[in-house]
Design a protein around this motif. Structure first.
Motif, PDB file in Angstrom:
ATOM      1  N   PRO A  87      58.570 -15.706  28.668  1.00  0.00           N
ATOM      2  CA  PRO A  87      59.601 -16.287  29.542  1.00  0.00           C
ATOM      3  C   PRO A  87      61.011 -15.799  29.215  1.00  0.00           C
TER       4      PRO A  87
ATOM      5  N   LEU B  73      53.189 -15.574  28.308  1.00  0.00           N
ATOM      6  CA  LEU B  73      54.002 -15.653  29.513  1.00  0.00           C
ATOM      7  C   LEU B  73      55.324 -14.895  29.402  1.00  0.00           C
TER       8      LEU B  73
ATOM      9  N   GLN C  59      60.435 -16.871  38.865  1.00  0.00           N
ATOM     10  CA  GLN C  59      59.182 -17.623  38.904  1.00  0.00           C
ATOM     11  C   GLN C  59      59.274 -18.804  37.945  1.00  0.00           C
ATOM     12  N   THR C  60      58.856 -19.978  38.407  1.00  0.00           N
ATOM     13  CA  THR C  60      58.830 -21.176  37.572  1.00  0.00           C
ATOM     14  C   THR C  60      57.397 -21.456  37.155  1.00  0.00           C
ATOM     15  N   ILE C  61      57.188 -21.612  35.857  1.00  0.00           N
ATOM     16  CA  ILE C  61      55.862 -21.907  35.319  1.00  0.00           C
ATOM     17  C   ILE C  61      55.939 -23.248  34.595  1.00  0.00           C
TER      18      ILE C  61
ATOM     19  N   ILE D  67      60.225 -21.295  32.221  1.00  0.00           N
ATOM     20  CA  ILE D  67      59.175 -22.203  31.770  1.00  0.00           C
ATOM     21  C   ILE D  67      59.728 -23.624  31.702  1.00  0.00           C
TER      22      ILE D  67
ATOM     23  N   LYS E 297      61.970 -12.609  36.926  1.00  0.00           N
ATOM     24  CA  LYS E 297      62.168 -13.339  35.683  1.00  0.00           C
ATOM     25  C   LYS E 297      61.390 -14.663  35.713  1.00  0.00           C
ATOM     26  N   LYS E 298      61.170 -15.213  34.522  1.00  0.00           N
ATOM     27  CA  LYS E 298      60.328 -16.404  34.408  1.00  0.00           C
ATOM     28  C   LYS E 298      61.083 -17.560  33.760  1.00  0.00           C
TER      29      LYS E 298
ATOM     30  N   GLU F 276      53.255 -17.985  44.414  1.00  0.00           N
ATOM     31  CA  GLU F 276      53.392 -17.528  43.027  1.00  0.00           C
ATOM     32  C   GLU F 276      54.766 -17.862  42.456  1.00  0.00           C
ATOM     33  N   ARG F 277      55.605 -18.518  43.242  1.00  0.00           N
ATOM     34  CA  ARG F 277      56.956 -18.857  42.787  1.00  0.00           C
ATOM     35  C   ARG F 277      56.959 -20.022  41.813  1.00  0.00           C
TER      36      ARG F 277
END
Length: 283
Positions: free
Chosen positions: A51, A49, A128-130, A5, A2-3, A145-146
Motif C-alpha cells: 500500500p 498489497l 484503489q481502496t482495500i 488500506i 495507488k493503494k 476494483e476501486r
C-alpha cells in the motif's frame, strides 16, 4: 493505481484472539496472542498489497447510535475477556509504530469510520481502496476494483479478496444489495432480526428479483390475485407482518458514509510517518 488500506482493527484483533492459543505471552507474562495475530496480518498485508497509504479504524468503548436505536443490538454477544481488551491499546501502539494514523468516532463503529473514509477516497482518481477486516460486514462498500475487501477465511493466514464479482459469486447480488439481503435475512452475529423464517436462499432470491426491499414491498402493495414466484401468498403474509422490522434491519445494517472526519492522504502516507517516528526515536 495507488493503494489505500483501511484496517478494521477491532475485527482483526477479535479474530486473532480467538484463532491463536492463549499461550503467547510477553517476557513479563502479558498475553499477546491477539496483538501477535494482528501484527501478522498487518505484515502479510504490507508484503502482499504494497500500500501507498494506510489508516486504522478502531471502535471506541460505549454504545453506538445502533445500540440507542435498538437495545438488543449485539446484546447476545458475550463480553470479551479482559485479556482481549487489554491488547487493543497494544494494537494501536503497533500501527502507530508503523506510521499508521488511528481513526475513531464516538457513537459509531469502526465500519462507519471505514465507510466514510472509503467514500472520501472514491473522489480520488487512480486510487484503489482495500478494506482489511476479519468479517464480511463491509462487503456493501465494494465497488468494482476501486473498493475491495481483503478478509480472513480461516485463522489469520488464509485470506481472500472480494471484488464485485466475488460478492456476486457468493450472494448472487451486487454489493449495495447486501444491506437489503440482511434486512430480510437478518444477521445473527449482530442480533439484527430481519424477517423471521426467511433464510439466506429466499432473501437472496427476493432481492435478486426485485432489486431492493423498497421495490419488493412496492410490488407486494400492488399485487392482486395469485402472486408470481418467488413470492407466495404465505411469504407475502410474513413480509407484510414484519415490514417495519425488515426496513429497520436494513437501516441497522447500513454503514454510515458521512461522518465528520478530516480526510487527507498525506495523513495516511505511512512510509513518511514511519520514517518520522524512527527519526524521533533516534533523537
Amino acid at each position: 493505481m495507488k493503494k489505500l488500506i483501511l484496517i478494521d482493527s477491532n475485527a482483526l484483533v477479535h479474530r486473532a484472539f480467538h484463532a491463536l492459543p492463549p499461550t503467547l505471552n510477553s517476557p513479563s507474562g502479558v498475553l499477546t496472542n491477539a496483538v501477535y495475530g494482528f501484527t501478522s496480518v498487518l505484515l502479510k498485508m504490507l508484503k502482499e498489497l504494497k500500500p501507498d497509504y494506510i489508516a486504522a479504524a478502531f471502535d471506541l468503548a460505549g454504545p453506538t447510535f445502533r445500540h440507542e436505536a435498538f437495545a438488543e443490538y449485539k446484546i447476545h454477544r458475550p463480553k470479551g475477556p479482559d485479556e482481549l481488551y487489554a491488547q487493543i491499546p497494544l494494537a494501536k501502539e503497533v500501527v502507530r509504530a508503523f506510521g499508521i494514523p488511528v481513526y475513531e468516532q464516538e457513537g459509531y463503529e469502526a465500519d462507519d469510520v471505514i465507510g466514510t473514509l472509503a467514500e472520501h477516497a472514491r473522489t480520488h482518481r487512480d486510487l484503489q481502496t482495500i478494506i482489511v477486516t476479519g468479517d464480511l460486514d463491509t462487503l456493501q462498500l465494494v465497488q468494482d476494483e476501486r473498493v475491495v475487501v481483503f478478509t480472513l477465511k480461516k485463522g489469520v493466514t488464509d485470506t481472500v479478496t472480494y471484488n464485485e464479482k466475488a460478492v456476486r459469486d457468493r450472494y448472487g447480488l451486487d454489493p449495495e444489495q447486501v444491506v437489503d439481503f440482511k434486512g430480510l435475512k437478518g444477521d445473527p452475529s449482530d442480533n439484527i432480526p430481519g424477517v423471521p423464517g426467511i433464510g439466506e436462499k429466499t432473501a437472496a432470491a427476493l432481492i435478486a428479483k426485485f432489486g431492493s426491499i423498497e421495490k419488493l414491498y412496492e410490488t407486494i402493495d400492488h399485487t392482486s390475485g395469485k402472486p408470481k414466484p418467488p413470492l407466495t401468498e404465505k411469504l407475502i403474509e410474513k413480509l407484510v407482518e414484519y415490514r417495519d422490522q425488515a426496513f429497520f434491519s436494513k437501516k441497522l445494517s447500513t454503514i454510515v458514509l458521512n461522518l465528520d472526519i478530516d480526510f487527507g492522504l498525506e495523513q495516511m502516507d505511512w512510509r513518511k510517518l514511519e520514517e518520522s517516528t524512527r527519526l524521533a526515536v533516534r533523537h
